[in-house]
Write an enzyme that holds these catalytic residues in place. Structure first.
Site, PDB file in Angstrom:
ATOM      1  N   ASP A  37       0.838  -1.197   0.000  1.00 27.47           N
ATOM      2  CA  ASP A  37       0.000   0.000   0.000  1.00 27.47           C
ATOM      3  C   ASP A  37       0.880   1.257   0.000  1.00 27.47           C
ATOM      4  OD1 ASP A  37      -2.146   1.644   0.086  1.00 27.47           O
ATOM      5  OD2 ASP A  37      -2.943   0.927   1.995  1.00 27.47           O
ATOM      6  N   ASP A  38       0.753   2.057  -1.044  1.00 28.97           N
ATOM      7  CA  ASP A  38       1.445   3.348  -1.143  1.00 28.97           C
ATOM      8  C   ASP A  38       2.969   3.228  -1.256  1.00 28.97           C
ATOM      9  OD1 ASP A  38      -1.123   4.255  -0.730  1.00 28.97           O
ATOM     10  OD2 ASP A  38      -0.635   5.599   0.928  1.00 28.97           O
ATOM     11  N   CYS A  76      -6.133   4.251  -3.435  1.00 36.00           N
ATOM     12  CA  CYS A  76      -6.343   2.829  -3.099  1.00 36.00           C
ATOM     13  C   CYS A  76      -7.538   2.148  -3.750  1.00 36.00           C
ATOM     14  CB  CYS A  76      -6.471   2.681  -1.586  1.00 36.00           C
ATOM     15  SG  CYS A  76      -5.096   3.365  -0.659  1.00 36.00           S
ATOM     16  N   ARG A  80      -7.659  -0.932  -6.647  1.00 41.52           N
ATOM     17  CA  ARG A  80      -8.103  -2.299  -6.335  1.00 41.52           C
ATOM     18  C   ARG A  80      -9.314  -2.706  -7.178  1.00 41.52           C
ATOM     19  NH1 ARG A  80      -5.402  -2.956  -1.083  1.00 41.52           N
ATOM     20  NH2 ARG A  80      -3.936  -1.203  -1.165  1.00 41.52           N
ATOM     21  N   LYS A 129      -5.380  -5.868   3.098  1.00 44.34           N
ATOM     22  CA  LYS A 129      -6.312  -4.743   2.950  1.00 44.34           C
ATOM     23  C   LYS A 129      -7.165  -4.893   1.692  1.00 44.34           C
ATOM     24  CE  LYS A 129      -6.072   0.077   1.562  1.00 44.34           C
ATOM     25  NZ  LYS A 129      -5.340   1.339   1.646  1.00 44.34           N
ATOM     26  N   HIS A 131     -10.523  -2.956   0.751  1.00 44.10           N
ATOM     27  CA  HIS A 131     -10.853  -1.599   0.310  1.00 44.10           C
ATOM     28  C   HIS A 131     -11.747  -1.489  -0.918  1.00 44.10           C
ATOM     29  CE1 HIS A 131      -9.317   2.727   1.100  1.00 44.10           C
ATOM     30  NE2 HIS A 131     -10.596   2.544   1.331  1.00 44.10           N
ATOM     31  N   SER A 154      -8.205   1.054   4.772  1.00 44.17           N
ATOM     32  CA  SER A 154      -6.866   1.531   5.147  1.00 44.17           C
ATOM     33  C   SER A 154      -6.643   1.520   6.657  1.00 44.17           C
ATOM     34  CB  SER A 154      -6.644   2.948   4.625  1.00 44.17           C
ATOM     35  OG  SER A 154      -6.836   2.981   3.239  1.00 44.17           O
ATOM     36  N   HIS A 234       1.410   2.081   4.229  1.00 47.20           N
ATOM     37  CA  HIS A 234       0.489   3.219   4.322  1.00 47.20           C
ATOM     38  C   HIS A 234       0.619   3.865   5.708  1.00 47.20           C
ATOM     39  CE1 HIS A 234      -3.418   5.286   4.428  1.00 47.20           C
ATOM     40  NE2 HIS A 234      -3.582   5.029   3.142  1.00 47.20           N
ATOM     41  N   ASP A 286      -0.333  -0.420  -4.966  1.00 40.10           N
ATOM     42  CA  ASP A 286      -1.650  -0.016  -5.482  1.00 40.10           C
ATOM     43  C   ASP A 286      -1.629   1.338  -6.173  1.00 40.10           C
ATOM     44  OD1 ASP A 286      -1.258   1.343  -3.070  1.00 40.10           O
ATOM     45  OD2 ASP A 286      -3.366   1.246  -2.482  1.00 40.10           O
ATOM     46  N   ASN A 287      -0.848   2.276  -5.594  1.00 40.52           N
ATOM     47  CA  ASN A 287      -0.777   3.628  -6.154  1.00 40.52           C
ATOM     48  C   ASN A 287       0.617   4.179  -5.879  1.00 40.52           C
ATOM     49  OD1 ASN A 287      -2.855   3.897  -3.478  1.00 40.52           O
ATOM     50  ND2 ASN A 287      -0.930   5.041  -3.368  1.00 40.52           N
ATOM     51  N   LYS A 302       1.399  10.100  -4.823  1.00 43.18           N
ATOM     52  CA  LYS A 302       0.060   9.523  -4.680  1.00 43.18           C
ATOM     53  C   LYS A 302      -1.010  10.611  -4.859  1.00 43.18           C
ATOM     54  CE  LYS A 302      -2.895   7.451  -1.117  1.00 43.18           C
ATOM     55  NZ  LYS A 302      -2.986   6.860   0.218  1.00 43.18           N
TER      56      LYS A 302
HETATM   57 MG    MG Z   1      -2.728   2.960  -1.451  1.00 43.58          MG
END
Ligand code: MG
Length: 493
Positions: A37-38, A76, A80, A129, A131, A154, A234, A286-287, A302
């Protein structure tokens, strides 16, 4: 034996021989998708990190293929949604981040990659996660996953008093009613195991990893699909005890290094069980990264449609099938996972709906330099902000106005930051020099592509090519602000 019984026996023998033949014909590989994540583009050594040590990802890259132009989404939930459905987030009605208790989520009518693989006989698990909605109708267990363990959204979406708005070791607010969302639930399938407090956050990587390895061991006869979307890295930052203070890059580096350790645990299990020859592993984020990470040489972070907001450090691994030590700059995306995996599993993507993803296997297997994707569209929420074709990327909107701070905002105010803004990513990956004036034909071609997609997916609102998200009545969080678990989700005694 009568002749009829003899013929029947012959037929049965022939059939018995046919069945294993068919099974061998359609070798269904296992799939493991690890998503961080991130994670920023240059947060891991194979993508240039000088700060964080990532020996397990170094090995993964040395044995597999780096995908240097793999796109997610700016944030996020949209990212997804595109992974699960093979579509642009706007097409499936999830263009923005979902929050606890939202009435919308992934639509039951969508065919997720997990559902399509399950239909091919795969055992499926989602660990981490999710989401894509926290209402019962939207949970992983309702969208093709046999097993789920993790946070439905998150790790910062809880009350400040539970430590979710501050990093490890930071003081918590004195006021226990301090603003925030309802308590953060940890789920196993459709049971709330507990609300997650600061101390629990430091155990998430370990618990996800144990759960993932347990699943691999249990399903080693395959085929299986393991989706492992970590809550790390994250905000808030909560590296596990064994990693706290160990990196050269503070809490953030500690957590990146713990995530790398987790990758190593999964890979060790595959090697030990001799599953490496029949398992495709895809590692990504994811991003784009936040300012806590390093996005060099990309511009932006992001939540933006600069390369730094959407281009993910991605590695594909499958010994003997994906060339070792390879690098591909082919344009690829999260949406391509579904058609690629489903085809490798011997299945077919249903033709009754539009899918935006393409089969990446010709690129991953080294048969082709370029994917069949010719264009990629950069959406932020409902808005199409940029379009890329080949090396050319055209920004359609004035940049930096929303979300830009300080120096970035000043830069954006410069005349060169007004549309059309054109960059050649081959020679200007940092999106620094506007090449629009010198290339009017390219600008025109990309503007026409953008207009075509806006006619399909809409401008401010959903267009004719968009499908509705799932919607429920009486949406409410899984744990209310008083700490009461939603009926039906209580732990079974
Ligand atoms: Mg993310």
């Amino acid at each position: 034996m009568t002749s009829r019984r003899f013929i029947l026996a012959l037929l049965l023998t022939a059939l018995a021989q046919l069945v294993p033949l068919r099974a061998a014909d359609v070798a269904r590989p296992n799939f493991i998708l690890i998503s961080i994540d991130d994670l920023a583009y240059a947060d891991i050594e194979p993508f240039g990190s000088k700060l964080n040590r990532t020996p397990n990802l170094n090995r993964l890259a040395a044995e597999g293929m780096k995908l240097t132009s793999f796109y997610g989404a700016p944030v996020c939930s949209p990212s997804r949604s595109s992974l699960m459905t093979g579509c642009y987030p706007k097409r499936v009605g999830i263009p923005n981040v979902l929050f606890p208790g939202n009435a919308t989520g992934i639509n039951a009518a969508e065919h997720t990659v997990a559902e399509l693989l399950k239909a091919r006989g795969y055992a499926t698990a989602c660990v981490g996660k999710w989401h894509l909605g926290d209402q019962p109708e939207f949970l992983p267990t309702r969208h093709g996953f046999d097993h789920y363990f993790g946070l439905p959204y998150s790790n910062d979406m809880g009350p400040a008093a539970d430590g979710v708005k501050s990093n490890l070791g930071d003081p918590l607010p004195q006021n226990p009613k301090a603003k925030g969302q309802p308590p953060l639930p940890l789920l196993r399938n459709e049971t709330v195991l507990q609300s997650v407090l600061a101390a629990d956050q430091t155990t998430l990587v370990i618990r996800y990893t144990e759960e993932a390895v347990k699943f691999i061991r249990a399903k080693q006869d395959g085929p299986f699909f393991l989706y492992l979307p970590h809550s790390a890295v994250h905000f808030p930052l909560y590296p596990g005890k064994a990693f706290q203070g160990k990196s050269r890059n503070g809490l953030y580096g500690d957590w990146v290094e713990e995530m790398d350790w987790s990758v190593g645990q999964v890979m060790d299990a595959l090697r030990e069980l001799k599953l490496d020859a029949k398992t495709l592993v895809l590692f990504t984020s994811d991003n784009g990264g936040t300012a806590r990470g390093v996005n060099t040489p990309l511009r932006g972070f992001k939540a933006s449609t600069w390369e730094g907001g959407m281009r993910e450090p991605t590695i594909a691994w499958w010994p003997g099938k994906i060339p070792a030590g390879a690098t591909s700059g082919a344009m690829a995306s999260m949406m391509d996972v579904l058609p690629t995996f489903v085809k490798l599993a011997g299945g077919e993507v249903s033709g009754d709906r539009k899918i935006d993803g393409v089969d990446l296997w010709p690129v991953l297997s080294g048969q082709r330099q370029e994917s069949s994707r010719e264009v990629f569209y950069f959406f932020r929420g409902n808005f199409l902000e940029a379009v890329r074709s080949g090396p050319w990327k055209l920004h359609l909107v004035a940049r930096g106005a929303a979300g830009a701070k300080g120096k970035q905002a000043k830069e954006a105010a410069a005349a060169s930051e007004q549309p059309p803004i054109l960059h050649n990513l081959d020679s200007d990956i940092g999106e620094a020099k506007n090449a629009a004036a010198a290339n009017p034909e390219v600008v025109k071609r990309l503007q026409a592509l953008a207009a075509k997609t806006e006619a399909d997916l809409g401008t401010e609102q959903a267009g004719p090519g968009c499908r509705a998200p799932g919607r429920v009545e009486n949406a409410r969080p899984l744990i209310d602000s008083e700490g009461k678990v939603r009926a039906g989700f209580e732990p079974k005694l």
